[in-house]
Write a protein that holds these residues in place. Structure first.
Motif, PDB file in Angstrom:
ATOM      1  N   ASP A 196      19.736 108.510 -47.812  1.00  0.00           N
ATOM      2  CA  ASP A 196      18.735 109.200 -48.617  1.00  0.00           C
ATOM      3  C   ASP A 196      19.065 108.990 -50.088  1.00  0.00           C
ATOM      4  OD1 ASP A 196      20.683 111.216 -49.415  1.00  0.00           O
ATOM      5  OD2 ASP A 196      20.350 112.156 -47.471  1.00  0.00           O
ATOM      6  N   SER A 197      18.189 109.476 -50.959  1.00  0.00           N
ATOM      7  CA  SER A 197      18.351 109.247 -52.396  1.00  0.00           C
ATOM      8  C   SER A 197      19.600 109.917 -52.945  1.00  0.00           C
ATOM      9  CB  SER A 197      17.120 109.752 -53.149  1.00  0.00           C
ATOM     10  OG  SER A 197      15.992 108.963 -52.849  1.00  0.00           O
ATOM     11  N   PHE A 198      19.995 111.046 -52.367  1.00  0.00           N
ATOM     12  CA  PHE A 198      21.170 111.746 -52.862  1.00  0.00           C
ATOM     13  C   PHE A 198      22.449 110.963 -52.551  1.00  0.00           C
ATOM     14  CE2 PHE A 198      17.953 115.032 -52.079  1.00  0.00           C
ATOM     15  CZ  PHE A 198      17.855 115.566 -53.359  1.00  0.00           C
ATOM     16  N   GLU A 199      22.519 110.362 -51.369  1.00  0.00           N
ATOM     17  CA  GLU A 199      23.659 109.495 -51.055  1.00  0.00           C
ATOM     18  C   GLU A 199      23.660 108.270 -51.955  1.00  0.00           C
ATOM     19  OE1 GLU A 199      24.230 108.378 -47.050  1.00  0.00           O
ATOM     20  OE2 GLU A 199      24.415 110.427 -46.293  1.00  0.00           O
ATOM     21  N   PHE A 200      22.474 107.740 -52.237  1.00  0.00           N
ATOM     22  CA  PHE A 200      22.356 106.590 -53.120  1.00  0.00           C
ATOM     23  C   PHE A 200      22.874 106.919 -54.520  1.00  0.00           C
ATOM     24  CE2 PHE A 200      19.148 103.735 -55.524  1.00  0.00           C
ATOM     25  CZ  PHE A 200      20.080 102.728 -55.642  1.00  0.00           C
ATOM     26  N   LEU A 201      22.462 108.066 -55.058  1.00  0.00           N
ATOM     27  CA  LEU A 201      22.937 108.492 -56.377  1.00  0.00           C
ATOM     28  C   LEU A 201      24.441 108.738 -56.380  1.00  0.00           C
ATOM     29  CD1 LEU A 201      20.128 110.918 -57.583  1.00  0.00           C
ATOM     30  CD2 LEU A 201      20.914 108.851 -58.742  1.00  0.00           C
ATOM     31  N   ALA A 202      24.938 109.375 -55.328  1.00  0.00           N
ATOM     32  CA  ALA A 202      26.375 109.631 -55.241  1.00  0.00           C
ATOM     33  C   ALA A 202      27.159 108.327 -55.207  1.00  0.00           C
ATOM     34  CB  ALA A 202      26.682 110.473 -54.002  1.00  0.00           C
ATOM     35  N   CYS A 203      26.623 107.339 -54.495  1.00  0.00           N
ATOM     36  CA  CYS A 203      27.287 106.037 -54.415  1.00  0.00           C
ATOM     37  C   CYS A 203      27.333 105.365 -55.784  1.00  0.00           C
ATOM     38  CB  CYS A 203      26.555 105.160 -53.404  1.00  0.00           C
ATOM     39  SG  CYS A 203      27.313 103.546 -53.158  1.00  0.00           S
ATOM     40  N   LEU A 204      26.221 105.423 -56.528  1.00  0.00           N
ATOM     41  CA  LEU A 204      26.188 104.822 -57.862  1.00  0.00           C
ATOM     42  C   LEU A 204      27.193 105.497 -58.794  1.00  0.00           C
ATOM     43  CD1 LEU A 204      22.338 104.347 -58.428  1.00  0.00           C
ATOM     44  CD2 LEU A 204      24.033 102.562 -57.950  1.00  0.00           C
ATOM     45  N   LYS A 205      27.357 106.811 -58.647  1.00  0.00           N
ATOM     46  CA  LYS A 205      28.274 107.544 -59.516  1.00  0.00           C
ATOM     47  C   LYS A 205      29.733 107.152 -59.283  1.00  0.00           C
ATOM     48  CE  LYS A 205      25.498 111.691 -60.396  1.00  0.00           C
ATOM     49  NZ  LYS A 205      25.582 111.595 -61.869  1.00  0.00           N
ATOM     50  N   VAL A 206      30.088 106.881 -58.032  1.00  0.00           N
ATOM     51  CA  VAL A 206      31.488 106.556 -57.738  1.00  0.00           C
ATOM     52  C   VAL A 206      31.779 105.065 -57.905  1.00  0.00           C
ATOM     53  CG1 VAL A 206      31.655 108.486 -56.137  1.00  0.00           C
ATOM     54  CG2 VAL A 206      31.087 106.220 -55.264  1.00  0.00           C
ATOM     55  N   LEU A 207      30.745 104.247 -58.084  1.00  0.00           N
ATOM     56  CA  LEU A 207      30.976 102.810 -58.241  1.00  0.00           C
ATOM     57  C   LEU A 207      31.822 102.514 -59.478  1.00  0.00           C
ATOM     58  CD1 LEU A 207      27.677 100.923 -57.281  1.00  0.00           C
ATOM     59  CD2 LEU A 207      29.866 100.981 -56.080  1.00  0.00           C
ATOM     60  N   HIS A 208      31.625 103.290 -60.541  1.00  0.00           N
ATOM     61  CA  HIS A 208      32.404 103.060 -61.764  1.00  0.00           C
ATOM     62  C   HIS A 208      33.897 103.159 -61.478  1.00  0.00           C
ATOM     63  CE1 HIS A 208      33.938 103.396 -65.842  1.00  0.00           C
ATOM     64  NE2 HIS A 208      34.461 104.559 -65.522  1.00  0.00           N
ATOM     65  N   TYR A 209      34.315 104.179 -60.742  1.00  0.00           N
ATOM     66  CA  TYR A 209      35.737 104.370 -60.433  1.00  0.00           C
ATOM     67  C   TYR A 209      36.238 103.278 -59.482  1.00  0.00           C
ATOM     68  CZ  TYR A 209      34.556 108.895 -62.405  1.00  0.00           C
ATOM     69  OH  TYR A 209      34.109 109.889 -63.235  1.00  0.00           O
ATOM     70  N   LYS A 210      35.377 102.852 -58.566  1.00  0.00           N
ATOM     71  CA  LYS A 210      35.767 101.771 -57.658  1.00  0.00           C
ATOM     72  C   LYS A 210      36.002 100.469 -58.425  1.00  0.00           C
ATOM     73  CE  LYS A 210      33.970  98.861 -53.929  1.00  0.00           C
ATOM     74  NZ  LYS A 210      35.312  98.631 -53.354  1.00  0.00           N
ATOM     75  N   LEU A 211      35.103 100.171 -59.358  1.00  0.00           N
ATOM     76  CA  LEU A 211      35.227  98.939 -60.135  1.00  0.00           C
ATOM     77  C   LEU A 211      36.446  98.983 -61.039  1.00  0.00           C
ATOM     78  CD1 LEU A 211      31.479  98.276 -61.051  1.00  0.00           C
ATOM     79  CD2 LEU A 211      32.856  97.134 -59.321  1.00  0.00           C
ATOM     80  N   GLU A 212      36.718 100.152 -61.634  1.00  0.00           N
ATOM     81  CA  GLU A 212      37.911 100.292 -62.468  1.00  0.00           C
ATOM     82  C   GLU A 212      39.178 100.087 -61.649  1.00  0.00           C
ATOM     83  OE1 GLU A 212      38.592 100.610 -65.564  1.00  0.00           O
ATOM     84  OE2 GLU A 212      36.548 100.663 -66.329  1.00  0.00           O
ATOM     85  N   LYS A 213      39.184 100.630 -60.435  1.00  0.00           N
ATOM     86  CA  LYS A 213      40.352 100.465 -59.558  1.00  0.00           C
ATOM     87  C   LYS A 213      40.522  99.016 -59.156  1.00  0.00           C
ATOM     88  CE  LYS A 213      42.244 102.034 -55.130  1.00  0.00           C
ATOM     89  NZ  LYS A 213      42.014 102.888 -53.928  1.00  0.00           N
TER      90      LYS A 213
END
Length: 314
Positions: free
Chosen positions: A144-161
């Motif tokens: 759903d859209s909320f999971e999609f938004l949550a995924c986009l928010k954590v992508l920054h930390y994943k990419l930094e790691k």
């Protein structure tokens, strides 16, 4: 420092070389190789279902995760990592692995023939390369859209790691979204329902799309990415540029904030029965943004995407 920058002198060739080094163009497979694409571009692949939209993403992913060359073998890839957000939850991982194995096998077989090497060599290399390439493919399903938004928010930390662990310039350069309009009707119905708490901002289709665009913009500020999103067309009508040329158009349903966010747009659709080749369905691809007014014809088979004709007047 500012004075030195203003008084600096460089040729156009030097300027382009510096710009392309910082923001390199990506050599993508057909039909996305018609126009130059690089990081910070937002590409929308739209078309009815089925029209090979997901297959284009899949073959693009294979090209990205394959290396350009390794141990003397030319694979023709880019050695980049890919983030794949599956909003339709229908990606065929087996198809991805089979396409990747086929490309690796073809490259090794060509290398053996060219260098007169015996069969039986490179088996371990083939397995190791497949494992290495699959590690560059990150796959996430959103329901759903909320999971999609949550995924986009954590992508920054994943990419930094990932950047801190990898430490090299060849990291994640491509974000794929299949399909950006998957939750459109659910969000539209939800936004029409009465909101209980009037003190909070009402959740509606427009606000959800605005949040998605803002999160992607924040991501691009720190992590240069090429964003490629598919979108299913719900209906089509006929129009024409002139009295003798007729082209299919689509009915736009995504909010204007997404439409203005897109920098490139390509329309793909199934060709008519007269354009079948060896009983294989063929497809047509046309760039709408930029408007090239040209159509490429291609087919999908075990070898991936094969272009049949280029530059057809639509």
């Amino acid at each position: 420092m500012a004075k030195g920058w203003i008084s600096g002198d460089e040729s156009a060739k030097e300027m382009l070389g510096r710009a392309l080094k910082d923001r390199p163009l990506l050599m993508l497979p057909s039909p996305l190789n018609r126009v130059p694409l690089g990081v910070n571009n937002i590409v929308e692949i739209l078309g009815p279902s089925p029209s090979a939209k997901s297959e284009i993403l899949l073959q693009m992913a294979v090209t990205c995760i394959l290396p350009k060359n390794r141990n003397g073998v030319e694979y023709g890839g880019m050695g980049l990592s890919v983030l794949f957000l599956d909003l339709d939850c229908r990606l065929d991982i087996f198809r991805l692995s089979q396409s990747l194995k086929l490309q690796i096998t073809k490259a090794i077989r060509l290398h053996k023939v060219t260098n007169n090497q015996k069969d039986g060599e490179y088996e371990i290399e083939e397995l190791n390369l497949f494992t290495e390439c699959m590690k560059r493919f990150s796959y996430t399903r959103c329901y759903d859209s909320f999971e999609f938004l949550a995924c986009l928010k954590v992508l920054h930390y994943k990419l930094e790691k990932d950047r801190s662990m990898d430490g090299s310039a060849s990291g994640v350069r491509v974000l794929m979204i299949d399909n950006i309009g998957a939750f459109y009707w659910i969000d539209r119905v939800f936004s029409s329902l009465p909101q209980g708490n009037t003190s909070r901002k009402n959740i509606c289709l427009q606000s959800v799309t605005e949040a998605v665009v803002q999160e992607i913009k924040k991501l691009l500020m720190l992590h240069p990415l090429l964003v490629v999103a598919t979108k299913t067309v719900t209906s089509q009508v006929k129009s024409s540029y002139s009295s003798r040329v007729s082209i299919p158009l689509y009915r736009e349903y995504m909010p204007s904030i997404w439409q203005s966010f897109v920098t490139h747009r390509i329309l793909v659709r199934a060709a008519d029965d007269k354009r079948k080749l060896n009983d294989r369905d063929s497809y047509l691809a046309e760039w709408l943004l930029p408007a090239l007014k040209l159509t490429d014809q291609f087919v999908v088979d075990d070898n991936g995407i094969t272009t049949l004709m280029r530059g057809l007047v639509n």
